[in-house]
Design a protein around this motif. Sequence first.
Motif, mmCIF file in Angstrom:
data_model
loop_
_atom_site.group_PDB
_atom_site.id
_atom_site.type_symbol
_atom_site.label_atom_id
_atom_site.label_comp_id
_atom_site.label_asym_id
_atom_site.label_seq_id
_atom_site.Cartn_x
_atom_site.Cartn_y
_atom_site.Cartn_z
ATOM 1 N N ALA A 69 0.836 -1.209 0.000
ATOM 2 C CA ALA A 69 0.000 0.000 0.000
ATOM 3 C C ALA A 69 0.862 1.247 0.000
ATOM 4 C CB ALA A 69 -0.912 -0.015 1.227
ATOM 5 N N SER A 70 1.999 1.197 0.713
ATOM 6 C CA SER A 70 2.888 2.352 0.775
ATOM 7 C C SER A 70 3.480 2.674 -0.592
ATOM 8 C CB SER A 70 4.017 2.087 1.782
ATOM 9 O OG SER A 70 4.952 3.136 1.770
ATOM 10 N N VAL A 71 3.842 1.651 -1.342
ATOM 11 C CA VAL A 71 4.405 1.857 -2.684
ATOM 12 C C VAL A 71 3.410 2.598 -3.565
ATOM 13 C CG1 VAL A 71 5.148 0.703 -4.801
ATOM 14 C CG2 VAL A 71 5.945 -0.124 -2.576
ATOM 15 N N GLN A 72 2.177 2.132 -3.589
ATOM 16 C CA GLN A 72 1.155 2.760 -4.430
ATOM 17 C C GLN A 72 0.815 4.168 -3.947
ATOM 18 O OE1 GLN A 72 -2.042 -0.310 -5.418
ATOM 19 N NE2 GLN A 72 -0.832 -1.414 -3.888
ATOM 20 N N ARG A 73 0.761 4.343 -2.636
ATOM 21 C CA ARG A 73 0.442 5.660 -2.081
ATOM 22 C C ARG A 73 1.525 6.674 -2.427
ATOM 23 N NH1 ARG A 73 -0.487 3.942 2.571
ATOM 24 N NH2 ARG A 73 1.559 4.301 3.515
ATOM 25 N N VAL A 146 10.735 -0.964 -8.539
ATOM 26 C CA VAL A 146 11.348 -2.062 -7.783
ATOM 27 C C VAL A 146 12.767 -1.707 -7.359
ATOM 28 C CG1 VAL A 146 12.201 -4.439 -7.970
ATOM 29 C CG2 VAL A 146 9.902 -3.869 -8.757
ATOM 30 N N ASN A 147 13.490 -0.995 -8.211
ATOM 31 C CA ASN A 147 14.844 -0.573 -7.834
ATOM 32 C C ASN A 147 14.820 0.331 -6.599
ATOM 33 O OD1 ASN A 147 16.046 -1.972 -9.916
ATOM 34 N ND2 ASN A 147 16.092 -0.225 -11.308
ATOM 35 N N GLN A 148 13.820 1.220 -6.536
ATOM 36 C CA GLN A 148 13.705 2.097 -5.373
ATOM 37 C C GLN A 148 13.266 1.321 -4.127
ATOM 38 O OE1 GLN A 148 12.046 6.158 -6.265
ATOM 39 N NE2 GLN A 148 11.750 5.302 -8.314
ATOM 40 N N ILE A 149 12.404 0.327 -4.332
ATOM 41 C CA ILE A 149 12.022 -0.545 -3.223
ATOM 42 C C ILE A 149 13.244 -1.317 -2.721
ATOM 43 C CG2 ILE A 149 10.664 -2.582 -2.583
ATOM 44 C CD1 ILE A 149 8.574 -1.646 -4.657
#
Length: 397
Positions: A69-73, A146-149
Amino acid sequence: MGSKFGPLAVIVGQELRSRLRDGTAVLIAFVAPVLLATLFGVALGDDGDEGPLRTTIGVVDDDGGEFPASVQREAMKTEELREVLEFRQFEGESGARNALDAGEVGAVLVFPPGFSDSVSAGEGGSVSVLESVDAPFAGAIARSLVNQISALVEARTLAVKASLDAGVPADEVKLFVEDNGAAGPALRISGDTVAAAEVEMTAHYGAGMAVMFAFFVVGTSARSLLTERQLGTLDRMRAAPIPLWTTLAGKAAVGLLLALVSMCVTWVSSVLIFGTDWGDPAAVFLLLLGHTFAATMLVLLAASRARTDAQVDGFVMAISFVFALLGGSIVPVYNLPDFLQTATLVTPNGWVSTGLGELAEAGAGVSAVATPVAVLLGIGVLAAVPAFLRFAKGRFA
């Protein structure tokens, strides 16, 4: 030394003048690859009056934690991403794959079970990306996310490891890390994601056109060998008191030089027109040099079996397009089926793609492309030996 290499210099000079006078050779070497790379870049970076490219990325949340949820937000908080991106939720990976195959989404992010807890505990974790060959822009956006994650996951893992090494009890590490500024999934997605995706795609297609047309450029020198034979010049050269390798080496040197210049022109035009970054310049140049050497020797080896101009053209075209398809010059390697991804490693194009992928990592330099360059040189040597032996025995062309 001068008498030994004098005939080679004469042959190189004559061949170079002949190729430069040939308008077709100049068109293939400079105009075509730059034009195609530019057209790909314009198509990827501009969507006319309709605004920027838009894409939909699917999300498979098998985690159920805070991180997906954090990624999308965070992505939707970024103005640049909000203009081009929307997310679509899927219950399972099979449904997401069906939507991907149907073109309903351009890429899919798959968060595995327990991912959020694993990241919070500093135990690492990875997010999978499913991509479609028909939506390279979506794939580039998804991989950028994904690289930032991954950067956050690595930072969290390092923080936990450092805390343990400092003597913090294992049952207190999570609280200690959170109290010191690494709490939870504190993801901050940059608006540069869109620009990075567009740059990645323009760099990919720019390099793809450069390596593909290198074979066509070298093919002009291979064809000239057939012309020399038909005119009887080749036999007179072989009968002259000069080393047997001189004629073929001269032709090969000119083909390699023109192909290398062609690739460099495409590279520089990509940087100047679109601001793309292929990586460390010295490392990129070594990759291009390795590819031109391999391409030159492969074309000469194939041409050594030809008896007519048409056969040379057919061999060159077959090599160029087969290697381009298998090596990721036209379709990115990561979008090829698994068995074809393995096959890319038998092509020079595939090793150039591999090397450029290594250079995409921050701080990567010459050492990052040592293996691809070594393999490219090895391919060139393996092709050069039989080509020169055939010529020395009078079987060439």
